[in-house]
Design a protein around this motif. Structure first.
Motif, PDB file in Angstrom:
ATOM      1  N   VAL A 147      77.370  -1.150 -25.202  1.00  0.00           N
ATOM      2  CA  VAL A 147      78.155  -2.292 -24.776  1.00  0.00           C
ATOM      3  C   VAL A 147      77.532  -3.270 -24.948  1.00  0.00           C
ATOM      4  CG1 VAL A 147      79.183  -3.399 -22.248  1.00  0.00           C
ATOM      5  CG2 VAL A 147      79.389  -1.155 -23.574  1.00  0.00           C
ATOM      6  N   TYR A 152      82.821  -6.715 -26.391  1.00  0.00           N
ATOM      7  CA  TYR A 152      81.982  -5.862 -25.106  1.00  0.00           C
ATOM      8  C   TYR A 152      81.207  -6.590 -23.670  1.00  0.00           C
ATOM      9  CZ  TYR A 152      84.860  -1.969 -27.152  1.00  0.00           C
ATOM     10  OH  TYR A 152      85.140  -0.349 -27.079  1.00  0.00           O
ATOM     11  N   SER A 153      80.038  -7.415 -24.021  1.00  0.00           N
ATOM     12  CA  SER A 153      79.482  -7.212 -23.870  1.00  0.00           C
ATOM     13  C   SER A 153      79.411  -9.218 -23.277  1.00  0.00           C
ATOM     14  CB  SER A 153      77.703  -8.124 -24.675  1.00  0.00           C
ATOM     15  OG  SER A 153      78.615  -8.759 -25.599  1.00  0.00           O
ATOM     16  N   LEU A 203      89.632  -3.780 -22.559  1.00  0.00           N
ATOM     17  CA  LEU A 203      88.679  -2.641 -23.250  1.00  0.00           C
ATOM     18  C   LEU A 203      89.701  -2.182 -24.282  1.00  0.00           C
ATOM     19  CD1 LEU A 203      86.411  -1.741 -20.707  1.00  0.00           C
ATOM     20  CD2 LEU A 203      85.599  -4.049 -22.129  1.00  0.00           C
ATOM     21  N   LEU A 246      81.650  -5.642 -17.662  1.00  0.00           N
ATOM     22  CA  LEU A 246      80.990  -4.940 -17.931  1.00  0.00           C
ATOM     23  C   LEU A 246      79.366  -4.933 -18.154  1.00  0.00           C
ATOM     24  CD1 LEU A 246      82.218  -3.575 -21.292  1.00  0.00           C
ATOM     25  CD2 LEU A 246      82.311  -2.820 -18.913  1.00  0.00           C
ATOM     26  N   THR A 258      77.415   1.899 -19.765  1.00  0.00           N
ATOM     27  CA  THR A 258      76.588   1.260 -21.101  1.00  0.00           C
ATOM     28  C   THR A 258      77.362   1.685 -22.417  1.00  0.00           C
ATOM     29  OG1 THR A 258      75.600   3.423 -21.060  1.00  0.00           O
ATOM     30  CG2 THR A 258      75.148   1.299 -19.833  1.00  0.00           C
ATOM     31  N   ASP A 313      77.656  -5.119 -28.478  1.00  0.00           N
ATOM     32  CA  ASP A 313      78.913  -5.561 -29.052  1.00  0.00           C
ATOM     33  C   ASP A 313      79.647  -6.755 -28.241  1.00  0.00           C
ATOM     34  OD1 ASP A 313      81.435  -4.055 -30.528  1.00  0.00           O
ATOM     35  OD2 ASP A 313      82.196  -4.999 -28.562  1.00  0.00           O
TER      36      ASP A 313
END
Length: 832
Positions: A556, A562-563, A610, A568, A549, A559
């Motif tokens: 996450v 990240y998303s 990442l 994720l 998270t 962003d």
């Protein structure tokens, strides 16, 4: 000399035919045909293999495009797809308890409409090629769900508020969706029965999927139009994390096949360069004669350039035809594996680009390797008719090598599309050979100073003087021999290690069943029951679902980068402990120690995506608990193996805090399948995943790829033989003259033959040493940068390869240079 272009074309063509008939173009022609054939096989075959893998991926999705949604998908989207000429169908998946009398079991329900399946295979025990799903009022079950319910065909089971009749046993469902670690036994029903069953209510955890097939352009248009309309719970699905064992193995195989073809073309180019230099020297006199008859430099140059043009056209046609046959053989080997042995099995056709790249091989190879020597023919002075020692100026050697390297790099990158491999082989190989050439000349100089030549037998002394008389030319000849041996050794080493890697990951008794959701109090008894049944078991791994998270205090979901990462967007399967899993290698940081507190180890490929490094702070949500950790190490994970692998591993102190269940794998021989039924009934809460069909498919496919590897090895061997022949022929004229002089001075045939034996035994031994050194260095780089394997150094090769190469080159030289001994001296001296 005034001649129009058509007459020059015809004259050039007639001269080329005469040269071919006289055998003066044999090596160049065979090398070109081999190069074009190799390029055609790999260029076309690789494109067909990529297309087959893409088709296979779409079969595993059940569609060319698949949309996942937590809510029912709008009918407007279906209408939009149909307007674009696309076919669609719908599936709905959810967990549910099903009942039969007093028996009950949790099933992974899949409801399908009348259009299912659009792609892939759907099969039952009764029919291996089903074209539709269950009818209304009917239901299909997996064998393990039958075992859990103690049911059989014809029984009626309760699914929610309705009853459905079991009419088939599902054994093959290529688009099986869902997370690998949370699969329950399959129950398939008709979508129209779902409403009556009253299983789906507002807030239910369900997965709606819209499956679409059609033309690529229409699919892209649909995706572009729907993407802005997607809600947070909707996304297009891909196979990023699926079928990695097959993809990883095929990626290595494709890299090997490209490597084999690349090296075959390089060897063919070297053979062409050596043969072209020999051809040019033989035609200095005829060029000088043309100049005395009034031909200009431009005329002579064009005459030989047109010969190259016709030769490129002729060899391209033959090479493309042979390459077509070769790639058809390879594709037929793999087609049955991709199509499960179907009688009409075939791979998709290659596009025009693959054939275009292959057709460029002959002209590009000739430009890089044959053009520089032949351009010297236009510079021959007419005075050579009277003074045969006059030779035209040669190109700068760096310009020649640079042109050849540039053409080879361009061609190999075109058809391999692998910049790393191209740079390692072309640039790295050239640098290594230059260094070896320098060291070789130093070695020859040092040996010449150290050995007591006066005490050597006469034949050995003459052999050494022949080697040391022109160190540069000797070095070039040794490098030609060593390069041939080095290429063949590289191919052999990589082949053997790749096969060993595949066999290590997929031995005959590879685990074909995975058991999940095992509770901690069950693990010992479950493992014992498996062993008592005669099954080969593996260690159990703790596992728990959790979601990453926060990364370094960045949420996450907030962003932009990240998303969007697929790892994720869902729960990860987390594991851990004190032992590093087999097949994992620490690449940065250190593995957990007994004093490690709140540490985590991350898979290297996820860390790269990442941009994570050792020491970064990560927060996970695990069953409502917030777990704060710091990265202690990065791991290289062998996703190509059929062993449990994890993105995230926790240190032992965290593992003890989590609500764990366990995962294990085991091997069940086909003759003991009946014993598994009782274990399924004894442990109804444990989820079992049957990987037998996947293993059979991968093992079959890798078996066929192995055969393809063997066929490509033949091309490399043929190219190597051509280089050896060209290297031996390059010194034939000088050796004939030297032999004639020695015979005139009283030397016997046996003495000449013994001198040749000693000379080429020494050359072969030196070439063998250089070949081993070069092969070991290049293979180490390839393993580190391309194949991602540990390189095992081969010390035994340093002993037997120099001995073997000495014998091989000695035998070939004495067979190929038999004219030096047998031809009468008078015949040779009259030609001087």
């Amino acid at each position: 000399m005034k001649v129009n272009s058509i007459q020059l074309y015809l004259l050039s063509f007639r001269l080329l035919i005469a040269e071919i008939r006289a055998g003066k173009m044999t090596v160049i022609m065979l090398a070109l045909i081999l190069a074009v054939s190799s390029a055609t096989i790999i260029s076309v075959f690789s494109q067909r293999l990529d297309s087959a893998m893409l088709n296979k991926s779409s079969e595993l999705l059940g569609a060319d495009l698949r949309l996942l949604s937590r809510e029912k998908i709008s009918q407007d989207w279906y209408q939009q797809a149909q307007t674009l000429g696309l076919k669609t169908t719908t599936t709905l998946e959810f967990p549910s308890v099903v009942l039969l009398g007093d028996e009950m079991a949790l099933a992974a329900v899949k409801a399908v409409d009348k259009g299912y399946p659009l792609k892939g295979q759907l099969g039952s025990k009764q029919n291996s090629d089903l074209q539709h799903g269950p009818d209304i009022g009917k239901v299909w079950l997996e064998p393990r769900l039958l075992a859990l319910l103690n049911a059989q065909l014809g029984d009626v089971i309760e699914v929610g508020a309705i009853t459905l009749e079991i009419t088939a046993v599902v054994i093959n469902e290529s688009d099986r969706a869902g997370n690998f670690y949370s699969l329950s036994p399959r129950l398939m029903m008709n979508l129209q029965d779902v409403e009556a069953a009253k299983l789906v209510q507002p807030g239910s955890r369900v997965s709606w999927r819209m499956l679409v097939v059609g033309e690529a352009l229409s699919l892209e248009n649909l995706k572009q139009s729907l993407t802005p309309l997607l809600a947070s719970h909707q996304s297009f699905e891909s196979l990023t994390d699926n079928n990695q064992a097959l993809a990883a193995s095929l990626s290595k195989a494709r890299s090997y096949l490209s490597l084999a073809a690349m090296l075959a073309i390089i060897l063919a180019g070297i053979a062409i360069a050596m043969a072209a230099q020999d051809y040019a020297r033989q035609h200095f006199d005829s060029s000088a004669l043309l100049r005395t008859l009034g031909a200009s430099r431009r005329y002579v140059t064009r005459l030989y350039l047109y010969q190259l043009m016709f030769l490129a056209l002729f060899t391209s046609v033959i090479g493309l035809l042979l390459g077509y046959v070769g790639q058809e053989v390879l594709t037929q080997l793999l087609a049955s594996a991709f199509n499960k042995g179907a009688a009409d099995a075939s791979l998709p056709s290659a596009g025009y680009s693959a054939w275009f790249i292959a057709s460029l091989t002959a002209p590009v190879t000739l430009i890089g390797f044959a053009l520089p020597p032949l351009l010297r023919l236009g510079r021959v002075s007419p005075l050579r008719v009277l003074r045969r020692e006059l030779e035209p100026m040669a190109w700068n050697s760096w310009a020649i090598y640079g042109l050849g390297l540039a053409m080879m790099a361009l061609l190999n990158y075109w058809f391999s599309q692998n910049l790393t491999m191209t740079l390692i082989i072309i640039v790295g190989g050239f640098v290594i050979l230059l260094a070896l050439l320098f060291m070789l000349q130093l070695l020859l100089f040092g040996i010449d100073k150290l050995i007591p030549k006066a005490k050597l037998p006469m034949s050995l002394r003459f052999a050494w003087q022949q080697i040391n008389r022109d160190r540069y030319r000797t070095s070039i000849q040794i490098l030609a021999f060593s390069l041939t041996l080095m290429v063949m050794l590289i191919i052999a080493i990589v082949r053997n290690d790749l096969l060993q890697d595949w066999q290590k990951n997929l031995p005959e008794n590879s685990a074909n069943f995975f058991a999940m959701n095992i509770q901690s109090y069950q693990i010992d008894s479950y493992q014992k029951d498996l062993e008592n049944s005669g099954f080969t078991t593996s260690p159990a791994f703790p596992m728990v679902p959790g979601r990453l998270t926060v990364i370094n205090d960045v949420v996450v979901k907030d962003d932009a980068v990240y998303s969007k990462d697929p790892a994720l967007q869902r729960d990860l399967v987390l594991s851990g402990g004190s032992e590093l899993p087999i097949g994992n290698v620490i690449t940065d940081g250190s593995w957990f120690s007994e004093s490690s507190i709140a540490k985590v180890s991350i898979a290297e490929n996820l860390a790269q995506r990442l941009q994570l490094t050792v020491g970064d702070k990560l927060i996970f949500d695990v069953a409502g608990q917030e777990i704060t950790t710091h990265i202690s190490s990065l791991r290289k994970v062998d996703w190509g193996s059929m062993k449990p692998n994890f993105y995230v591993l926790f240190s032992a102190d965290l593992v003890h805090q989590l609500p764990l269940n366990y995962l294990t794998s085991f091997y069940v021989p086909e003759e003991k399948n009946h014993q598994l039924t009782q274990i399924i009934r004894d442990y109804p809460g444990i989820t079992l995943l049957d990987m037998s069909q996947v293993l059979i498919q991968i093992q079959s496919l890798l078996g066929q790829v192995t055969l393809a590897v063997e066929y490509l090895l033949i091309l490399v061997l043929l190219a190597g033989i051509l280089v050896l022949i060209a290297a031996l022929n390059s010194s034939l004229d000088d050796r004939l003259q030297q032999g004639a002089v020695l015979r005139t001075l009283g030397a016997k045939r046996q003495q000449l033959q013994l001198m040749q034996w000693f000379e080429f035994l020494l050359l072969g031994a030196l070439a063998g040493l250089i070949a081993v050194a070069g092969a070991e260095i290049i293979c180490w780089i390839l393993y580190q940068k391309l194949f991602e394997l540990e390189y095992p150094w081969h010390l035994s090769y340093w002993f037997w390869l120099p001995l073997g190469s000495a014998l091989l080159i000695g035998i070939l030289a004495n067979r190929n240079l038999i004219q030096v001994i047998k031809q009468p001296p008078l015949v040779i001296l009259r030609k001087l």
